[in-house]
Design an enzyme around this catalytic site. Structure first.
Site, PDB file in Angstrom:
ATOM      1  N   GLU A 107       0.830  -1.214   0.000  1.00 28.66           N
ATOM      2  CA  GLU A 107       0.000   0.000   0.000  1.00 28.66           C
ATOM      3  C   GLU A 107       0.856   1.252   0.000  1.00 28.66           C
ATOM      4  O   GLU A 107       1.983   1.263   0.485  1.00 28.66           O
ATOM      5  CB  GLU A 107      -0.897   0.011   1.252  1.00 28.66           C
ATOM      6  CG  GLU A 107      -2.287  -0.566   1.009  1.00 28.66           C
ATOM      7  CD  GLU A 107      -3.215   0.422   0.282  1.00 28.66           C
ATOM      8  OE1 GLU A 107      -2.725   1.301  -0.466  1.00 28.66           O
ATOM      9  OE2 GLU A 107      -4.432   0.300   0.471  1.00 28.66           O
ATOM     10  N   PHE A 160      -2.751  16.361   3.392  1.00 34.12           N
ATOM     11  CA  PHE A 160      -2.927  15.708   2.105  1.00 34.12           C
ATOM     12  C   PHE A 160      -1.608  15.771   1.341  1.00 34.12           C
ATOM     13  O   PHE A 160      -1.077  16.846   1.081  1.00 34.12           O
ATOM     14  CB  PHE A 160      -4.043  16.379   1.305  1.00 34.12           C
ATOM     15  CG  PHE A 160      -4.393  15.607   0.072  1.00 34.12           C
ATOM     16  CD1 PHE A 160      -5.269  14.532   0.144  1.00 34.12           C
ATOM     17  CD2 PHE A 160      -3.838  15.935  -1.157  1.00 34.12           C
ATOM     18  CE1 PHE A 160      -5.586  13.795  -0.988  1.00 34.12           C
ATOM     19  CE2 PHE A 160      -4.153  15.203  -2.298  1.00 34.12           C
ATOM     20  CZ  PHE A 160      -5.021  14.135  -2.209  1.00 34.12           C
TER      21      PHE A 160
HETATM   22  P1  5GP Z   1      -8.342   4.993   4.172  1.00 35.21           P
HETATM   23  O1  5GP Z   1      -9.420   4.009   3.865  1.00 35.21           O
HETATM   24  O2  5GP Z   1      -7.153   4.410   4.906  1.00 35.21           O
HETATM   25  O3  5GP Z   1      -8.877   6.214   4.894  1.00 35.21           O
HETATM   26  O4  5GP Z   1      -7.899   5.573   2.777  1.00 35.21           O
HETATM   27  C1  5GP Z   1      -6.708   5.240   2.207  1.00 35.21           C
HETATM   28  C2  5GP Z   1      -6.671   5.727   0.768  1.00 35.21           C
HETATM   29  O5  5GP Z   1      -7.023   7.115   0.690  1.00 35.21           O
HETATM   30  C3  5GP Z   1      -5.275   5.613   0.207  1.00 35.21           C
HETATM   31  O6  5GP Z   1      -5.062   4.376  -0.411  1.00 35.21           O
HETATM   32  C4  5GP Z   1      -5.245   6.773  -0.768  1.00 35.21           C
HETATM   33  O7  5GP Z   1      -5.784   6.350  -2.007  1.00 35.21           O
HETATM   34  C5  5GP Z   1      -6.149   7.806  -0.169  1.00 35.21           C
HETATM   35  N1  5GP Z   1      -5.394   8.807   0.618  1.00 35.21           N
HETATM   36  C6  5GP Z   1      -5.363   8.919   1.970  1.00 35.21           C
HETATM   37  N2  5GP Z   1      -4.577   9.950   2.340  1.00 35.21           N
HETATM   38  C7  5GP Z   1      -4.097  10.492   1.188  1.00 35.21           C
HETATM   39  C8  5GP Z   1      -3.208  11.597   0.914  1.00 35.21           C
HETATM   40  O8  5GP Z   1      -2.693  12.308   1.786  1.00 35.21           O
HETATM   41  N3  5GP Z   1      -2.929  11.847  -0.402  1.00 35.21           N
HETATM   42  C9  5GP Z   1      -3.473  11.106  -1.415  1.00 35.21           C
HETATM   43  N4  5GP Z   1      -3.112  11.444  -2.656  1.00 35.21           N
HETATM   44  N5  5GP Z   1      -4.304  10.052  -1.182  1.00 35.21           N
HETATM   45  C10 5GP Z   1      -4.617   9.759   0.105  1.00 35.21           C
HETATM   46 MG    MG Z   2      -4.459   3.523  -2.067  1.00 33.31          MG
END
Ligand code: 5GP
Ligand code: MG
Length: 189
Positions: A107, A160
């Site tokens: 991941e 982000f």
């Molecule tokens: P979760 O289900 O853990 O909240 O979401 C994870 C997914 O959200 C990651 O695989 C990614 O696609 C997206 N994501 C989470 N934080 C970021 C970030 O800071 N930047 C970007 N580009 N995608 C993020």
């Molecule tokens: Mg992802």
């Protein structure tokens, strides 16, 4: 040397190219040690964000680890805006059976961990012999709600980020480092 186009859009670098290289080698060493006795390890890359890390990690682990096979999955979590809901839709599934295989999910970043929790259940339901996760980045929220992660590259603040596979509106994936966008460049923080 001429500045690259994206440098104007990045407020600050969070993880440098060099740090990524060192950490990737480090993680590969840990994984190689832990999987020393398996015949083969199946790496499952979650598209698209993990693609850079997958490529570099695979080459490092390939030098010192067990024989590897690679699979790719695409999963989208429905959510409001930038928050993940935990309801996941598989956009591209595994090509082959993973029954009885040792699986390592690769991941890019774990935030709430909702997507990952769903994915781990899904892979377990497919009969994998074992399922572990290696992630390059982890946000603080993941400490509370994500499943336990064995291999984590960097803990980063709740911001982000883009680069090294991570996008904002499909851009910035090609950056060799991970950084925070300037607000003017458009990312919600
Ligand atoms: P979760 O289900 O853990 O909240 O979401 C994870 C997914 O959200 C990651 O695989 C990614 O696609 C997206 N994501 C989470 N934080 C970021 C970030 O800071 N930047 C970007 N580009 N995608 C993020
Ligand atoms: Mg992802």
């Amino acid at each position: 040397m001429q500045a690259r186009w994206y440098e104007a859009d990045i407020e600050r670098v969070i993880v440098t190219e060099e740090q990524i290289r060192e950490k990737t080698a480090d993680l590969a060493k840990q994984v190689a040690a832990d999987y020393g006795s398996v015949n083969e390890l199946l790496l499952v890359c979650i598209l698209k964000g993990a693609v850079m890390f997958m490529a570099d990690f695979t080459r490092e682990l390939g030098r010192i680890g067990p024989p590897l096979e690679l699979e790719f999955m695409s999963a989208a979590s429905y959510g409001q805006g930038t928050t993940s809901s935990g309801v996941v839709r598989v956009r591209a599934d595994l090509d082959r059976s993973i029954a009885g295989r040792h699986v390592l999910v690769v991941e890019d970043i774990i935030d709430s961990g909702l997507t990952l929790s769903w994915l781990l259940k899904y892979l377990a339901s497919r009969g994998a012999a074992s399922v572990e996760v290696v992630t390059l980045l982890r946000k603080p929220e993941a400490m509370r709600s994500a499943p336990p992660l064995k291999y984590v590259g960097f803990d980063i603040p709740t911001e982000f980020v883009v680069g090294y596979g991570l996008d904002y509106n499909e851009r910035y994936r090609e950056l060799p480092y991970v950084g925070v966008l300037r607000p003017e460049a458009g990312a919600a923080s």
